[in-house]
Design an enzyme around this catalytic site. Sequence first.
Site, mmCIF file in Angstrom:
data_model
loop_
_atom_site.group_PDB
_atom_site.id
_atom_site.type_symbol
_atom_site.label_atom_id
_atom_site.label_comp_id
_atom_site.label_asym_id
_atom_site.label_seq_id
_atom_site.Cartn_x
_atom_site.Cartn_y
_atom_site.Cartn_z
ATOM 1 N N GLU A 247 0.882 -1.171 0.000
ATOM 2 C CA GLU A 247 0.000 0.000 0.000
ATOM 3 C C GLU A 247 0.912 1.211 0.000
ATOM 4 O O GLU A 247 1.550 1.529 1.003
ATOM 5 C CB GLU A 247 -0.917 -0.031 1.217
ATOM 6 C CG GLU A 247 -2.082 0.937 1.117
ATOM 7 C CD GLU A 247 -1.836 2.209 1.888
ATOM 8 O OE1 GLU A 247 -1.603 3.240 1.224
ATOM 9 O OE2 GLU A 247 -1.878 2.182 3.119
ATOM 10 N N CYS A 281 -1.899 8.580 3.091
ATOM 11 C CA CYS A 281 -1.957 8.168 1.688
ATOM 12 C C CYS A 281 -3.293 8.517 1.048
ATOM 13 O O CYS A 281 -3.404 8.558 -0.176
ATOM 14 C CB CYS A 281 -1.696 6.670 1.571
ATOM 15 S SG CYS A 281 -2.811 5.671 2.569
#
EC number: 1.2.1.89
Length: 493
Positions: A247, A281
Amino acid sequence: MDTKLYIDGQWVNSSSGKTVDKYSPVTGQVIGRFEAATRDDVDRAIDAAEDAFWAWNDLGSVERSKIIYRAKELIEKNRAELENIIMEENGKPVKEAKEEVDGVIDQIQYYAEWARKLNGEVVEGTSSHRKIFQYKVPYGIVVALTPWNFPAGMVARKLAPALLTGNTVVLKPSSDTPGSAEWIVRKFVEAGVPKGVLNFITGRGSEIGDYIVEHKKVNLITMTGSTATGQRIMQKASANMAKLILELGGKAPFMVWKDADMDNALKTLLWAKYWNAGQSCIAAERLYVHEDIYDTFMSRFVELSRKLALGDPKNADMGPLINKGALQATSEIVEEAKESGAKILFGGSQPSLSGPYRNGYFFLPTIIGNADQKSKIFQEEIFAPVIGARKISSVEEMYDLANDSKYGLASYLFTKDPNIIFEASERIRFGELYVNMPGPEASQGYHTGFRMTGQAGEGSKYGISEYLKLKNIYVDYSGKPLHINTVRDDLFQ
């Protein structure tokens, strides 16, 4: 806030005897030390995980879930301790620290509840007396590499599903935030995780990072971090064909159409941009507002940003950047935007704070207008409370600008038009689209992305499946002599 290594059921010092100072992002002062693990320490941790695998696997998912659930209860009971560690080593305001611990508890409970749902299938073979049993088995040894921006949340997101599914784990947290991870590991140990099943390593990635991901005994690597680090892991792990869950970076577009509920859009934008000081993120990094409402929207956004309090985590609306390097990088990218002709609508520098916070790594909420779409402000992940804004005049322009990124994790859209909502669901090439709401939405959502954002994902039933390998057992139970076309039957007469 000193931390130890946890290897094969023992809390130990590094075999080198060396430690590394840990600094507070709020004050810039040393707040503790963590052990600088060596390659020998890594070997011992991985060997312990290997030795513990079969007993942990044989325990079964229901019994494993009981241990995991006990860990959740211990965390819940003592949550104030974890909240304080997060505030101290990460600098988050108390509201964000509490929210993160809420997520830790929710995720661990969610995964524990999956214990009785790890099902396989029985598939019909080429005849009625042949069956294919398809079931899922753990990969084996999992290396979990967790980031500093959610130092507790990401540990829970990786540990709980990995352990539930029967894997053994070597956890290495970010050097910026080892304390939160160690505290959680201690609760899992207290809950009854057997020795060797969970191991905890700290140290500089530059010293042991490559070694741990290219280790021949490692079967799966799960990492949350930068795209550059993810690419390096892919290269290093490829020799052993380790499974990867990566990720990585994001550059979320925040799209506001002319019919949007402006209050809801602004409230969500304040969260999406300034949550964790933009160090997420899924943070909003690009703002696209319809030209009909642009001036009003931006004026209100600037005024709201101006009101945010910085400083003491107990009272602040926004915390600091994680370290001096992040502070310097943010200053440089803002200066570059200025030099290219962009206009700083608000912020653009460090605040003037007093007392213990004057040396903290704080940066003002920063809004930049008139920046070019191809500039770093719109193309590179900034990871700071900085956002570039542009006008849009059509949905096609909105889609094109939103998709103009090498990343593809989160995106946000505010509109009341159902046609735009459903069209955007197809046209916006991102793993997550939040429509008229903030994210992230619950443990049952699948956290994944497109392009340079990584591969595989976390959360939901799909995230659990990432830690399991599908295995096939082919059975003929007829008891009759086999006929194989390429083997002559008369050889057996």
